[in-house]
Write an enzyme that holds these catalytic residues in place. Structure first.
Site, mmCIF file in Angstrom:
data_model
loop_
_atom_site.group_PDB
_atom_site.id
_atom_site.type_symbol
_atom_site.label_atom_id
_atom_site.label_comp_id
_atom_site.label_asym_id
_atom_site.label_seq_id
_atom_site.Cartn_x
_atom_site.Cartn_y
_atom_site.Cartn_z
ATOM 1 N N SER A 142 38.358 35.385 52.493
ATOM 2 C CA SER A 142 37.039 35.390 53.139
ATOM 3 C C SER A 142 37.076 34.538 54.397
ATOM 4 O O SER A 142 37.903 33.629 54.515
ATOM 5 C CB SER A 142 36.004 34.811 52.167
ATOM 6 O OG SER A 142 34.803 34.503 52.834
ATOM 7 N N TYR A 155 32.796 27.283 47.222
ATOM 8 C CA TYR A 155 33.318 28.645 47.403
ATOM 9 C C TYR A 155 34.386 28.632 48.501
ATOM 10 O O TYR A 155 35.457 29.221 48.352
ATOM 11 C CB TYR A 155 32.161 29.584 47.764
ATOM 12 C CG TYR A 155 32.552 31.028 47.995
ATOM 13 C CD1 TYR A 155 32.731 31.895 46.931
ATOM 14 C CD2 TYR A 155 32.708 31.528 49.290
ATOM 15 C CE1 TYR A 155 33.063 33.233 47.144
ATOM 16 C CE2 TYR A 155 33.046 32.855 49.519
ATOM 17 C CZ TYR A 155 33.221 33.713 48.441
ATOM 18 O OH TYR A 155 33.564 35.031 48.657
HETATM 19 N N1 LIG Z 1 30.540 40.325 49.349
HETATM 20 C C1 LIG Z 1 30.925 39.501 50.309
HETATM 21 O O1 LIG Z 1 30.157 39.094 51.215
HETATM 22 C C2 LIG Z 1 32.373 39.057 50.379
HETATM 23 C C3 LIG Z 1 32.842 38.524 51.566
HETATM 24 C C4 LIG Z 1 34.161 38.076 51.624
HETATM 25 C C5 LIG Z 1 34.965 38.169 50.504
HETATM 26 N N2 LIG Z 1 34.464 38.690 49.362
HETATM 27 C C6 LIG Z 1 35.325 38.730 48.188
HETATM 28 O O2 LIG Z 1 35.636 40.066 47.870
HETATM 29 C C7 LIG Z 1 35.810 40.191 46.460
HETATM 30 C C8 LIG Z 1 34.948 41.340 45.943
HETATM 31 O O3 LIG Z 1 33.591 41.086 46.263
HETATM 32 P P1 LIG Z 1 32.426 42.153 46.022
HETATM 33 O O4 LIG Z 1 31.492 42.067 47.171
HETATM 34 O O5 LIG Z 1 33.014 43.453 45.676
HETATM 35 O O6 LIG Z 1 31.712 41.486 44.769
HETATM 36 P P2 LIG Z 1 31.102 42.107 43.421
HETATM 37 O O7 LIG Z 1 30.686 43.511 43.610
HETATM 38 O O8 LIG Z 1 30.095 41.113 42.954
HETATM 39 O O9 LIG Z 1 32.360 42.099 42.429
HETATM 40 C C9 LIG Z 1 32.870 40.916 41.889
HETATM 41 C C10 LIG Z 1 33.826 41.275 40.772
HETATM 42 O O10 LIG Z 1 34.293 40.065 40.165
HETATM 43 C C11 LIG Z 1 34.231 40.233 38.755
HETATM 44 N N3 LIG Z 1 34.151 38.964 38.024
HETATM 45 C C12 LIG Z 1 33.269 37.957 38.163
HETATM 46 N N4 LIG Z 1 33.506 37.000 37.254
HETATM 47 C C13 LIG Z 1 34.572 37.417 36.530
HETATM 48 C C14 LIG Z 1 35.297 36.872 35.428
HETATM 49 N N5 LIG Z 1 34.991 35.696 34.852
HETATM 50 N N6 LIG Z 1 36.345 37.570 34.948
HETATM 51 C C15 LIG Z 1 36.675 38.769 35.464
HETATM 52 N N7 LIG Z 1 36.025 39.337 36.499
HETATM 53 C C16 LIG Z 1 34.986 38.670 37.020
HETATM 54 C C17 LIG Z 1 32.970 41.065 38.544
HETATM 55 O O11 LIG Z 1 32.999 41.583 37.243
HETATM 56 P P3 LIG Z 1 31.659 41.751 36.342
HETATM 57 O O12 LIG Z 1 31.106 43.088 36.704
HETATM 58 O O13 LIG Z 1 32.161 41.666 34.951
HETATM 59 O O14 LIG Z 1 30.730 40.622 36.710
HETATM 60 C C18 LIG Z 1 33.168 42.101 39.647
HETATM 61 O O15 LIG Z 1 34.047 43.095 39.211
HETATM 62 C C19 LIG Z 1 35.471 38.820 45.866
HETATM 63 O O16 LIG Z 1 36.653 38.085 45.678
HETATM 64 C C20 LIG Z 1 34.653 38.171 46.954
HETATM 65 O O17 LIG Z 1 34.721 36.757 46.898
HETATM 66 C C21 LIG Z 1 33.193 39.161 49.277
#
Ligand SMILES: NC(=O)c1ccc[n+]([C@@H]2O[C@H](COP(=O)([O-])OP(=O)(O)OC[C@H]3O[C@@H](n4cnc5c(N)ncnc54)[C@H](OP(=O)(O)O)[C@@H]3O)[C@@H](O)[C@H]2O)c1
Length: 251
Positions: A142, A155
């Site tokens: 990120s 974070y």
């Molecule tokens: N969205 C943003 O603005 C952004 C920006 C930069 C980087 N990122 C990174 O990109 C990645 C994906 O983000 P996204 O936007 O797709 O988020 P998202 O839709 O909220 O997905 C997050 C994923 O993490 C899983 N997770 C959370 N806690 C967990 C645990 N204890 N064990 C196993 N799985 C777990 C969730 O599973 P559950 O369904 O079981 O909760 C879900 O599959 C993340 O690493 C995030 O930090 C996101």
């Protein structure tokens, strides 16, 4: 069915199998009926629902970032039926800093999910992928990794650790045939950022997915991908801002 001219079937693992960015990436990879997507996560029903619109074969596997035993079994499961072409690590949580200030144990949990779990899982996966001498590991870092912000520093610290780990892993794997694609998105509108005002140069899960799929299409080789690309310039400026100014940023 695969014919003589068709590409060999692909096997892709999505860790964080319900991730919006991860699922968008599986769509962008245009996986067909001969390909397999393994969705790894905590709840088989939600995983199946997340993969319902994919055209490829979808299987699910247990993965809980907070339970290292599942990391070992997931590695064995992912490689059991053949080589893995792409492993996408999209598990992550974003929790407001004031919540973490009040509940330090949640901060520790956030670091476990966003960093420690990736370390145990990716070292195990990398060892197995080295044996097959090919494949790409996609790591979702990120912009928050660039410099800790007062408003989001736990974070940011976890992502900085993950980012450093991914760069080290890429160098460790250099010459083995296995690559690491380190992705640094900015603010992505979606479930994780719901209710937050978009930051400058924000993108959508579909845009992140398209950029990652294009980078994967360029073939093997470890690289770093900013999404959008102009974010690299913003990151350079962020690094240069004097600290008295930096700490006054409201978000
Ligand atoms: N969205 C943003 O603005 C952004 C920006 C930069 C980087 N990122 C990174 O990109 C990645 C994906 O983000 P996204 O936007 O797709 O988020 P998202 O839709 O909220 O997905 C997050 C994923 O993490 C899983 N997770 C959370 N806690 C967990 C645990 N204890 N064990 C196993 N799985 C777990 C969730 O599973 P559950 O369904 O079981 O909760 C879900 O599959 C993340 O690493 C995030 O930090 C996101």
């Amino acid at each position: 069915m695969s014919g003589p001219q068709s590409k060999p079937p692909r096997r892709v693992l999505l860790v964080g199998g319900t991730s919006e960015i991860g699922i968008a990436l599986l769509h962008a990879l245009d996986l067909g009926p001969d390909d397999e997507a393994i969705l790894a996560g905590r709840d088989p029903r939600r995983l199946a629902a997340a993969g319902a619109d994919l055209r490829c074969r979808v299987t699910t596997a247990p993965f809980d970032a907070l339970d290292p035993a599942t990391h070992t079994t997931l590695t064995a499961r992912a490689l059991a039926d053949g080589p893995l072409d792409v492993a996408i690590c999209a598990a992550g949580v974003l929790v407001a800093q004031d919540v973490l200030d009040a509940q330090p144990e949640r901060a520790g949990e956030l670091v476990q999910i966003n960093l420690t779990a990736h370390v145990t899982l990716l070292l195990a996966l990398a060892a197995r992928m080295r044996e097959q001498r090919r494949g790409t590991i996609v790591v979702l870092s990120s912009i928050a990794a660039v410099r800790p912000r007062r408003a989001n520093f736990v974070y940011g610290a976890a992502k900085a650790g993950l980012d450093a780990f991914a760069r080290g892993l890429a160098d460790r794997l250099h010459g083995t045939g296995v690559s690491v694609l380190l992705v640094r998105p900015g603010f992505v509108t979606g479930r994780m950022t719901e209710g937050m005002a978009p930051a400058p140069l924000s993108s959508t899960p579909t845009q992140v997915a398209a950029a990652v799929a294009a980078a994967l299409g360029r073939g093997p080789g470890s690289r770093t991908l900013w999404v959008p690309r102009r974010l690299a310039v913003l990151a350079a400026v962020m690094r240069l801002l004097p600290r008295p100014l930096w700490r006054r940023l409201p978000r």
